[in-house]
Write an enzyme that holds these catalytic residues in place. Structure first.
Site, PDB file in Angstrom:
ATOM      1  N   ALA A  13       0.871  -1.178   0.000  1.00 29.25           N
ATOM      2  CA  ALA A  13       0.000   0.000   0.000  1.00 29.25           C
ATOM      3  C   ALA A  13       0.906   1.226   0.000  1.00 29.25           C
ATOM      4  CB  ALA A  13      -0.914   0.008   1.223  1.00 29.25           C
TER       5      ALA A  13
ATOM      6  N   HIS B 209     -10.527  40.565   8.364  1.00 25.68           N
ATOM      7  CA  HIS B 209     -11.015  40.697   9.750  1.00 25.68           C
ATOM      8  C   HIS B 209     -12.447  40.161   9.841  1.00 25.68           C
ATOM      9  CE1 HIS B 209     -11.689  42.458  13.723  1.00 25.68           C
ATOM     10  NE2 HIS B 209     -12.858  42.894  13.250  1.00 25.68           N
TER      11      HIS B 209
END
EC number: 1.8.1.4
Length: 507
Positions: A77, A486
């Protein structure tokens, strides 16, 4: 200063992306017509031993550069330790355990009331396994997309241009290549007298798949991995004690940040025994008994736990490669010695990632892989290990890049320091996550940023503004004069930058 440095950066960007190399043109032409072999036994331009972050990224990049490429991976894998039993599954459990902790201890404060919260450990582990499986399959799909030949098996050198592979289906094949890259990663570092059985005495691999939540967990080693796994099981209900030989947790961390970080972990009921040496272990009974004593010697005491996690670091994995057979040089720690082009002392053999000196980090290995194959393809590659970020994925996270304050003092560098606490950040206040700070270190004369250290939730995401700044030799004023949205947590970086060369607004 800000405008001048921006202009320099634009010029640098333009020049580094222009290439008139005849070699590049030839390889590009060849890449339009050349097919990719279905068998690893045909000669390749590049053969990579190891399919972890360094290896698979190198393989894909090599193929994208028109080089005929084969990658050999013993696990069956792709993704290596990081994806299968390291970075990815640990982050899955860190997230799941944090969600449980928030539901149990924080939701009510925000007006979300839950009658009962409990842990379904099998489901939590299954989610982790699903994430791993999907990502490993994704890497294999990338191999197919980029026409990288994938050989599943354990490779070892026959010669500098040949690798014998015992495949996962019991066969043997020989893979030939003009250039062979060793990218076999690292393994758990063992401690004398302690046998890891992955049942009661576990490595980080075993700690990812415990079938029960231990009542008492002892972690040997206060580094990144030990603190992360200790956090997982601590959130789920374990009593966690961390035993560390050194005087500090995460010794490479900036000292001021480290002190805040340790206090935060202690508030989460994590206990620390620093300057403590493990001298013996007994796992013959139902649990584990750990014998410890002061690092400088002294009275011995016994600690008891259900599980002991050994997290004392990692060591290069090069066993069984037959490096000595072809004469590849290593240092005393087993790391393969390479030059600035990742070449070993044996022509045609290269090494990247955890098997060579430098930070043992997945993203560093990826950059090694890209740079290495760029050199092989006749291009220019570069990795600056002083500018590689590091992250501890606890809660809060700690992320850093560049120099610590202790390093600058030791090197005799004159510097300015700017700090901004998240207690003064509007977004942090709004979401009630105010723990931590941003700390910026800049050269006293030039204002060039030398180091940035952040402790906060998602510090691992916030740090990359600083990584980019450091890589382009930005000043603290450069960051301070950039408009930040902001309200955001990233405004704390802007404010810390302002505090470095001048004064912050919101403190």
């Amino acid at each position: 200063m800000a405008m001048a440095s921006l202009a320099r950066r634009k010029a640098y960007f333009l020049t580094r992306n222009i290439s008139n190399s005849p070699t590049d043109a030839l390889r590009f032409s060849l890449s339009l017509t050349r097919g990719f072999a279905s068998s690893g036994s045909d000669e390749n331009d590049v053969v990579i031993i190891g399919g972890g972050p360094g290896g698979y990224v190198a393989a894909i990049k090599a193929a994208q550069l028109g080089l005929k490429t084969t990658c050999i991976e013993k696990r069956g894998a792709l993704g290596g330790t990081c994806l299968n039993v390291g970075c990815i599954p640990s982050k899955a459990l860190l997230h799941s355990s944090h969600m449980y902790h928030e539901a149990k201890h924080v939701f009510a404060k925000h007006g979300v009331k839950v009658s009962a919260v409990e842990v379904d450990l099998p489901a939590m582990l299954a989610q982790k396994d699903t994430a791993v499986k999907n990502l490993t399959r994704g890497v294999e799909s990338l191999f197919k997309k980029n026409k990288v030949n994938y050989v599943k098996g354990y490779g070892k050198f026959l010669s500098p241009n040949e690798v014998s592979v015992d495949t996962t289906d019991g066969e043997n094949t020989v893979v030939k290549g003009k250039h062979i890259i060793v990218a076999t990663g690292s393994d758990v570092k063992s401690l004398p007298g302690i046998t890891i059985d992955e049942k009661k005495i576990v490595s980080s691999t075993g700690a990812l798949c415990l079938t029960e939540i231990p009542k008492k967990l002892i972690v040997i080693g206060a580094g990144y991995i030990g603190l992360e796994m200790g956090s997982v099981w601590g959130r789920l209900g374990s009593e966690v004690t961390v035993v560390e030989f050194a005087a500090d947790i995460v010794p490479a961390m900036d000292g001021e940040i480290r002190k805040q970080f340790q206090r935060s972990l202690e508030k989460q009921s994590m206990k620390f025994m620093l300057k403590t040496k493990v001298v013996g272990v007994d796992s013959s009974g139902d649990g584990v008994k750990l014998m410890v004593e002061p690092a400088e010697g002294g009275e011995q005491t016994t600690l008891e736990a259900d599980i002991v996690l050994v997290s004392a670091g990692r060591t290069p994995f090069t066993s069984g490669l037959d490096l000595e057979k072809i004469g590849v040089e290593t240092d005393k720690g087993g790391r393969i010695l390479v030059n600035e082009r990742f070449s070993t002392n044996v022509s045609g053999v290269y090494a990247i990632g955890d098997v060579i000196p430098g930070p043992m980090l997945a993203h560093k290995a990826e950059e090694d892989g890209v740079a290495c194959v760029e050199f092989i393809a006749g291009k220019h590659g570069h990795v600056d290990y002083d500018k590689v970020p590091g992250v501890v994925y606890t809660h809060p996270e700690v992320a850093s890049v560049g120099k610590t304050e202790e390093q600058l003092k030791k090197e005799g560098v004159s510097y300015n320091v700017g700090k901004f606490p998240f207690m003064a950040n509007s977004r942090a206040k709004a979401i009630d996550t105010v723990e931590g700070m941003v700390k910026i270190l800049a050269d006293k004369e030039t204002d060039k940023i030398l180091g940035v250290h952040i402790m906060s939730p998602n510090a691992g995401e916030l740090i990359h503004e600083a990584v980019l700044a450091i890589n382009y030799d930005a000043s603290s004023e450069d960051i301070a004069r950039v408009c930040h949205a902001h309200p955001t947590m990233s405004e704390a970086i802007k404010e810390a930058a302002m505090a470095t060369y001048d004064k912050p607004i919101h403190m």
